[in-house]
Design a protein around this motif. Structure first.
Motif, PDB file in Angstrom:
ATOM      1  N   MET A   1       0.806  -1.196   0.157  1.00 15.20           N
ATOM      2  CA  MET A   1      -0.109  -0.087   0.084  1.00 15.20           C
ATOM      3  C   MET A   1       0.779   1.270  -0.010  1.00 15.20           C
ATOM      4  N   VAL A   3       2.328   4.737   0.669  1.00 18.42           N
ATOM      5  CA  VAL A   3       2.261   5.472   1.696  1.00 18.42           C
ATOM      6  C   VAL A   3       1.386   6.744   1.626  1.00 18.42           C
ATOM      7  N   HIS A   4       1.593   7.415   0.415  1.00 19.18           N
ATOM      8  CA  HIS A   4       0.659   8.547   0.225  1.00 19.18           C
ATOM      9  C   HIS A   4      -0.705   8.464  -0.473  1.00 19.18           C
ATOM     10  N   GLY A   5      -0.897   7.240  -0.855  1.00 14.90           N
ATOM     11  CA  GLY A   5      -2.295   7.048  -1.711  1.00 14.90           C
ATOM     12  C   GLY A   5      -3.303   6.336  -0.769  1.00 14.90           C
ATOM     13  N   GLN A   6      -4.439   6.570  -1.069  1.00 14.28           N
ATOM     14  CA  GLN A   6      -5.419   5.730  -0.340  1.00 14.28           C
ATOM     15  C   GLN A   6      -6.131   5.054  -1.201  1.00 14.28           C
ATOM     16  N   VAL A   7      -6.397   3.598  -0.812  1.00 16.92           N
ATOM     17  CA  VAL A   7      -7.139   2.893  -1.761  1.00 16.92           C
ATOM     18  C   VAL A   7      -8.629   3.220  -1.823  1.00 16.92           C
TER      19      VAL A   7
ATOM     20  N   VAL B 495      -9.221   2.614  -7.061  1.00 16.50           N
ATOM     21  CA  VAL B 495      -8.622   3.742  -7.283  1.00 16.50           C
ATOM     22  C   VAL B 495      -7.439   3.954  -6.160  1.00 16.50           C
ATOM     23  N   ILE B 496      -6.185   4.269  -6.394  1.00 17.85           N
ATOM     24  CA  ILE B 496      -5.330   4.493  -5.455  1.00 17.85           C
ATOM     25  C   ILE B 496      -5.331   6.229  -5.558  1.00 17.85           C
ATOM     26  N   GLU B 497      -5.653   6.898  -4.393  1.00 24.15           N
ATOM     27  CA  GLU B 497      -5.924   8.398  -4.618  1.00 24.15           C
ATOM     28  C   GLU B 497      -4.864   8.943  -3.604  1.00 24.15           C
ATOM     29  N   ASP B 498      -4.259  10.181  -4.190  1.00 21.20           N
ATOM     30  CA  ASP B 498      -3.270  10.545  -3.416  1.00 21.20           C
ATOM     31  C   ASP B 498      -4.109  11.608  -2.420  1.00 21.20           C
ATOM     32  N   ASP B 499      -3.387  12.127  -1.472  1.00 21.57           N
ATOM     33  CA  ASP B 499      -4.215  12.864  -0.356  1.00 21.57           C
ATOM     34  C   ASP B 499      -4.632  14.458  -0.941  1.00 21.57           C
TER      35      ASP B 499
END
Lengths: 315, 517
Positions: A1, A3-7, B495-499
């Protein structure tokens, strides 16, 4: 996963929006390319036009104008180049057929290519085309474009009337046996029955001495079909052709033709096809039968009232 | 041994059979923490598929002493597991071929005889099912695989050939319109009558049966004017029921068969590529994807019970280490001590052969059901190399009965009479027989609360009941509307979203992350 992205998982609304965006982009690209080709139709040379149209047609095979431009371009080439490009055209259409196996334009283009190559007849080419047809018929046995194309191929491959009679006969028989196996997979295949009628015709014309045995076997086949599935119209239409156009009224006999239908009628009362066939047969053979009028009236009034007048006309 | 492994979970699942694996996946899917263990070093429990060497190991390691653990305080009671190896009894593997070719190396024979070491060299190409099953194309398990998207973890092949006993030989089962049309063995009138019954079975509603519902199916079929042969065809090969089945049962099962034809091909059954062992594994895979923890070769001693509430609180290893389950412990009932006294068994046989029971130009997976008015159904499944379960040139022949009735030698004799010269006793290279305790019909009720028991297979050909069992147990534990195995998302929709700080330096983001922790 990361570090910066969210799933995140897309919701169905977002999925729909994403799909719409994709479609809009695709459409925009198509319109731009299409317009550019039309604008430059008389400015670019054949090779460039062929390349540009190919890019568009692979994703959008049903654009008639672009195929026209391709035909124009190929005809402008000299003889040697033309032959080369005609053969390439077969590959191009094959790729396009992957997007739409029932594209009128693609199948037409293939026929056009073969017609132009006719003088440089190449047996291998035709055999390859037959293999292609077989493959497409496996994907969809009711692709009538493919059937028509196959018929065209067989016309070209057919031994000429000057060659030995047994060659011609086995040619027809091979095709009839292919059609039989297609019907064996799906007896509703109207195209297969239709072409069967054509080849049977040719075989009968060619070898009239086999007439009665061929017709007898054919009748058994069609009886088998409607005993298995009495509501399938393909077999009944074929039966009607067989009885009235091929066998002919004088040769229809009670035992072979009428009795089995009467038996079927006993097991399946109310079957419109059976009732109609019997009514026509009884009339044709002048068999005095009260049932005939009763059936026709039932058909007109209840069973198939959409075609009421058709039945009443026969009374 | 247990370093780094947390001691507390929402759910602990013991055993990696199909029902347990479906449950483990379902619980992990709704966000519960799951510890899924098995005392074996392989997945699948009774459903495993073994390589040839794996099979030999399995036969040899049928010993497992039970450890006694003392309770840690007065509030705790220990319930030891029974010997789970009681599930398989009377295991025998007999080879009819030589071990090696060394003895006969200088004979005039051109073709070397098959020897055991040749097979053993290809051990990895074998996947021998302990519990062979087929899957209805529109049945519960396949539907669950599709609906939950777990189906992407496994592949299937169509059971391409369905045969029955007819006039002393094995013939194709005519069950679709095309089969009946092409058959040369059925008269025209019988074709019509058969099609009528088949179309009727498919389209009728059970309620329309009225009084006919409870009459024997054979009587109902006779009323439709079918002769003995056709009645047998429907009872044995389409409904797959016994002769004393009611009409209602017969029609429900016929519907399932007929509905399943055409979905993936001209046959209603699928078989998993690489064997039935794959089925448990794909559910376990989903469980792991959603955070489940797996521990094979777990040294399980028993269950911890809270003496005051008589509720199961977790499990204990032979080392004394305890693991707690907050919501429930799910366990295959083969771990219960009472299994050892269970008398219901399924007799299973696996034949290793070098010829198919009926020759064919292409690779087939074959299912034959044998029965008669006075006996229970006998299931025979044959797989070739196309199934990924056996090397080229060889076949596995699985034989088992709905209820144990005839002995295996009688059945093999009967089969050999039907296969004629094409397949004879000389083609049988080896024979594995064993008894498998039938835990499905034995309703072992759980002795304590919060310990929910699942079961193994029965003697029937399918196992769609597993889904309902799993669903029921799931809803017993989580009764507030939780969804049972909702569809797992497709990769494109993740989707992998950045902050939002796409161009910021990494140091800033890392600091933010650290603060949040």
């Amino acid at each position: 996963m990361s570090v910066h992205g969210q799933v995140k998982i897309r919701t169905s609304a977002e999925q729909k929006a994403a799909r719409e965006r994709e479609r809009a982009e695709k459409l925009q690209l198509y319109l731009t390319q299409y317009q550019s080709i039309l604008n430059n139709r008389y400015l670019l040379d054949s090779f460039q036009l062929l390349k540009q149209t190919e890019n568009v047609l692979i994703d959008h095979p049903d654009c008639f104008t672009l195929w026209n431009i391709r035909r124009e371009s190929i005809l402008k080439l000299n003889d040697d180049q033309q032959k080369e490009y005609l053969e390439k055209e077969l590959q191009t259409t094959q790729i396009c057929l992957k997007s739409n196996a029932k594209s009128y334009s693609c199948w037409y283009q293939r026929q056009w290519v073969l017609k132009l190559l006719k003088d440089k007849f190449n047996l291998n080419l035709y055999q390859n085309e037959l293999q292609l047809c077989k493959k497409y018929l496996e994907y969809d046995e009711r692709n009538f474009h493919c059937w028509a194309y196959r018929y065209y191929l067989l016309e070209r491959l057919c031994p000429s009337s000057s060659s030995s009679s047994s060659d011609l006969e086995s040619f027809y028989e091979n095709e009839l046996s292919f059609l039989r196996s297609t019907i064996g997979v799906n007896l509703s295949n109207y195209s297969a029955w239709h072409y069967r009628s054509k080849y049977l015709d040719k075989l009968l014309d060619h070898n009239p001495s086999r007439r009665s045995s061929l017709l007898s076997n054919e009748w058994q086949l069609v009886l088998n079909a409607f005993y298995t599935d009495c509501s399938d119209q393909a077999a009944w239409f074929y039966a009607r052709w067989l009885l009235f156009k091929q066998i002919g009224i004088e040769f229809i006999n009670e035992d072979e033709h009428i009795k089995p239908l009467e038996e079927l009628d006993n097991i399946e009362p109310g079957n419109k096809w059976c009732m109609l066939a019997l009514s026509q047969l009884w009339k044709g053979k002048n068999i005095k039968n009260d049932k005939r009028i009763i059936y026709l009236e039932q058909l007109a009034n209840q069973i198939d009232s959409d075609r009421a007048q058709f039945y009443r006309d026969q009374i | 041994m247990f370093e780094g492994l947390p001691n507390e979970y929402d759910i602990i699942v013991v055993g990696t059979g199909i029902v347990e694996s479906i449950l483990a996946a379902a619980c992990a899917r709704i966000g519960k923490t799951v510890l899924h263990i098995d005392t074996n070093e392989y997945y699948g429990s009774e459903w495993s598929s073994f390589t040839l060497n794996g099979l030999t190991e399995w036969i040899q390691t049928q010993e497992n002493p039970v450890t006694n653990i003392n309770p840690q305080d007065d509030n705790e009671r220990i319930m030891p597991i029974g010997n789970p190896l009681n599930v398989f009894r009377n295991i025998q593997l007999k080879w009819n071929i030589e071990k090696t070719n060394e003895q006969s190396s200088t004979t005039e024979n051109d073709t070397p005889k098959i020897t055991l070491d040749v097979l053993e060299k290809q051990s990895r190409k074998f996947n021998i099912d302990l519990t062979p099953k087929l899957y209805y194309a529109t049945g519960g398990l396949i539907d669950l695989l599709i609906q939950s998207n777990v189906g992407k973890y496994c592949e299937f092949k169509l059971v391409s050939r369905l045969l029955l006993e007819n006039n002393g030989q094995l013939d194709n089962v005519p069950s679709s319109r095309a089969d009946i049309f092409n058959s040369n063995n059925i008269s025209l009138i019988d074709k019509r009558l058969l099609m009528k019954v088949i179309m009727n079975c498919s389209s009728m509603a059970i309620e329309d049966l009225n009084e006919d519902e409870n009459i024997p199916f054979i009587e109902y079929l006779k009323k439709q004017k079918l002769n003995d042969t056709l009645c047998h065809l429907i009872i044995n090969s389409i409904s797959l029921v016994d002769y004393n089945a009611t009409t209602k049962e017969g029609i429900i099962k016929a519907k399932r068969y007929l509905d399943s034809i055409g979905r993936y091909g001209n046959s209603p059954f699928l078989y998993p590529l690489y064997g039935n062992g794959e089925m448990s594994q794909c559910f376990c895979r989903l469980c792991a994807v959603f955070g489940g923890t797996y521990f094979l070769r777990f040294p399980l001693a028993g269950f911890t019970i809270d003496s005051l509430t008589n509720q199961c609180s977790g499990i204990v290893a032979t080392t004394g280490e305890r693991f707690r389950a907050k919501d429930a412990v799910i366990c295959n009932n083969s771990f219960m001590e009472s299994i050892s006294s269970n008398k219901n068994v399924i007799h299973r046989t696996v034949l290793f052969t070098n010829q198919s029971i009926k020759s064919s130009e292409k690779d087939e997976i074959t299912y034959v059901r044998l029965s008669s008015p006075n006996e229970f159904g006998i299931h025979i499944i044959e797989v070739g190399s196309g199934s990924g379960c056996i090397p080229d040139g060889f076949f596995l022949l699985y034989i088992f009965q709905e209820k144990p009735q005839e002995n295996i030698n009688q059945i093999v004799e009967r089969l050999l009479n039907l296969t004629g010269d094409n397949f004879t006793r000389a083609n049988i290279l080896g024979q594995l027989t064993f008894d498998q305790v039938e835990t499905l019909s034995t309703s072992i009720s759980s002795p304590v609360l919060k310990l929910l028991l699942t079961h193994g297979p029965d003697g029937s050909i399918d196992h769609d009941g597993a889904v309902n069992t799993a669903r029921n147990i799931f809803h017993q534990i989580y009764s507030n509307g939780e969804e049972f195995l909702a569809r797992a998302p497709d990769p494109e929709d993740i989707v992998i979203e950045d902050d939002g700080n796409t161009n910021d330096t990494s140091t800033t983001n890392t600091n933010t992350e650290n603060e949040n922790l």
